[in-house]
Design an enzyme around this catalytic site. Structure first.
Site, PDB file in Angstrom:
ATOM      1  N   ASN A 237      -5.565   1.637 -13.349  1.00 13.89           N
ATOM      2  CA  ASN A 237      -4.574   0.722 -12.785  1.00 13.89           C
ATOM      3  C   ASN A 237      -3.187   1.333 -12.940  1.00 13.89           C
ATOM      4  OD1 ASN A 237      -3.557  -1.769 -11.675  1.00 13.89           O
ATOM      5  ND2 ASN A 237      -2.876  -2.317 -13.731  1.00 13.89           N
TER       6      ASN A 237
ATOM      7  N   GLY B 283       0.788  -1.232   0.000  1.00 12.02           N
ATOM      8  CA  GLY B 283       0.000   0.000   0.000  1.00 12.02           C
ATOM      9  C   GLY B 283       0.819   1.280   0.000  1.00 12.02           C
TER      10      GLY B 283
ATOM     11  N   LEU C  43     -10.076  -7.922 -12.621  1.00 16.86           N
ATOM     12  CA  LEU C  43     -11.468  -7.539 -12.357  1.00 16.86           C
ATOM     13  C   LEU C  43     -12.366  -8.098 -13.453  1.00 16.86           C
ATOM     14  CD1 LEU C  43     -10.781  -3.860 -11.265  1.00 16.86           C
ATOM     15  CD2 LEU C  43     -11.578  -5.731  -9.784  1.00 16.86           C
TER      16      LEU C  43
ATOM     17  N   HIS D 108       0.868   0.413 -13.251  1.00 15.12           N
ATOM     18  CA  HIS D 108       1.705  -0.737 -13.637  1.00 15.12           C
ATOM     19  C   HIS D 108       3.153  -0.281 -13.772  1.00 15.12           C
ATOM     20  CE1 HIS D 108       2.556  -4.661 -15.326  1.00 15.12           C
ATOM     21  NE2 HIS D 108       3.349  -4.034 -16.175  1.00 15.12           N
TER      22      HIS D 108
ATOM     23  N   MET E 285      -3.917  -7.294  -6.755  1.00 12.90           N
ATOM     24  CA  MET E 285      -3.552  -8.529  -7.453  1.00 12.90           C
ATOM     25  C   MET E 285      -4.832  -9.257  -7.843  1.00 12.90           C
ATOM     26  SD  MET E 285      -0.408  -8.657  -7.718  1.00 12.90           S
ATOM     27  CE  MET E 285       0.907  -7.618  -7.125  1.00 12.90           C
TER      28      MET E 285
ATOM     29  N   ASN F 286       1.502   2.990  -2.553  1.00  6.61           N
ATOM     30  CA  ASN F 286       0.793   3.918  -3.453  1.00  6.61           C
ATOM     31  C   ASN F 286      -0.481   4.456  -2.817  1.00  6.61           C
ATOM     32  OD1 ASN F 286       2.243   4.134  -6.163  1.00  6.61           O
ATOM     33  ND2 ASN F 286       2.345   1.945  -5.665  1.00  6.61           N
TER      34      ASN F 286
HETATM   35  C1  GRF Z   1       3.247  -1.269  -7.607  1.00  7.56           C
HETATM   36  O1  GRF Z   1       4.533  -1.441  -8.129  1.00  7.56           O
HETATM   37  C2  GRF Z   1       2.226  -1.294  -8.728  1.00  7.56           C
HETATM   38  O2  GRF Z   1       2.707  -0.760  -9.924  1.00  7.56           O
HETATM   39  C3  GRF Z   1       1.989  -2.769  -8.887  1.00  7.56           C
HETATM   40  O3  GRF Z   1       2.013  -3.276  -7.574  1.00  7.56           O
HETATM   41  C4  GRF Z   1       2.850  -2.459  -6.748  1.00  7.56           C
HETATM   42  C5  GRF Z   1       2.065  -2.070  -5.541  1.00  7.56           C
HETATM   43  O4  GRF Z   1       2.840  -1.514  -4.521  1.00  7.56           O
HETATM   44  N1  GRF Z   1       0.754  -2.992  -9.609  1.00  7.56           N
HETATM   45  P1  GRF Z   1       2.143  -0.902  -3.216  1.00  7.56           P
HETATM   46  O5  GRF Z   1       1.248  -1.979  -2.617  1.00  7.56           O
HETATM   47  O6  GRF Z   1       1.368   0.312  -3.621  1.00  7.56           O
HETATM   48  O7  GRF Z   1       3.283  -0.560  -2.300  1.00  7.56           O
END
Ligand code: GRF
Length: 199
Positions: free
Chosen positions: A105, A11, A91, A107, A88, A13
């Site tokens: 999303n 988390g 959807l 990536h 993960m 992000n």
């Molecule tokens: C990120 O690198 C995102 O691009 C990928 O999963 C990771 C999530 O990291 N889809 P976090 O859980 O936000 O630390």
């Protein structure tokens, strides 16, 4: 604008969105995790944001049923933009139909290069000159929806994949909040991006 964030892991992000967007240009109205042990849930709690777990096993392994429950929960909270930040799972179309052109999303590559779960390691192993970060609209193709924004990250082969990973994450923590902020201000038209991708 009310945002729902979908998570599964650490988390970081989500933390960037809480810090840079929540209560400023938009409200994070709820956090959904596919995993009860996600550190992201603790971050939501610490920020007083409602959260819930929507695991596949908790819904008999039926992703359509899980996604319907998750969409109901988000709708009840008035969510008008869904952001997958380390979520993960794929959807279902049923979920996407509930939020048309409203599911983003994040990536860790310059899509369409290096889709999938090991995007950073794959880019490093391919010895590309640069990789990056993509925010895209989610459609039925995994890591394949219309691109909304990208940041390029040069690869330095004197550094380890871990070094690259941390520079990519730092870019994610800038790009995702910036995109969400632009959508919330009306400066970025997701319908237009979806429409152009269809033509
Ligand atoms: C990120 O690198 C995102 O691009 C990928 O999963 C990771 C999530 O990291 N889809 P976090 O859980 O936000 O630390």
């Amino acid at each position: 604008m009310r945002i729902g964030v979908l998570v599964s892991g650490s988390g970081s992000n989500l933390a960037a969105l809480i810090e840079q967007v929540h209560g400023v240009t938009a409200t994070i109205a709820g956090v959904c995790s596919s995993n009860a042990g996600a550190l992201a849930l603790e971050r939501a709690r610490a920020a007083d944001i409602e959260s819930a777990v929507f695991s596949l096993p908790g819904h008999g392994g039926d992703s359509a049923r899980r996604d319907a429950a998750m969409a109901d929960w988000l709708e009840e909270r008035g969510v008008d933009l869904v952001v997958c930040a380390g979520f993960m799972g794929v959807l279902t179309n049923g979920f996407l139909a509930r939020f048309p052109a409203r599911v983003l999303n994040l990536h860790p590559s310059l899509l369409p290069a290096f889709p999938g779960r090991s995007a950073i390691d794959d880019a490093y192993a391919a010895r590309v000159a640069a990789t990056g970060v993509t925010v895209h609209l989610v459609d039925e193709v995994l890591d394949g929806g219309p691109i909304v924004a990208q940041t390029r990250v040069p690869v330095n082969y004197d550094e380890t994949p871990e070094g690259l990973r941390s520079r990519i994450h730092a870019e994610e923590h800038r790009l995702l909040p910036a995109v969400v902020e632009r959508v919330a201000r009306g400066a970025l038209d997701l319908d237009d991006i979806a429409r152009k991708a269809r033509t």
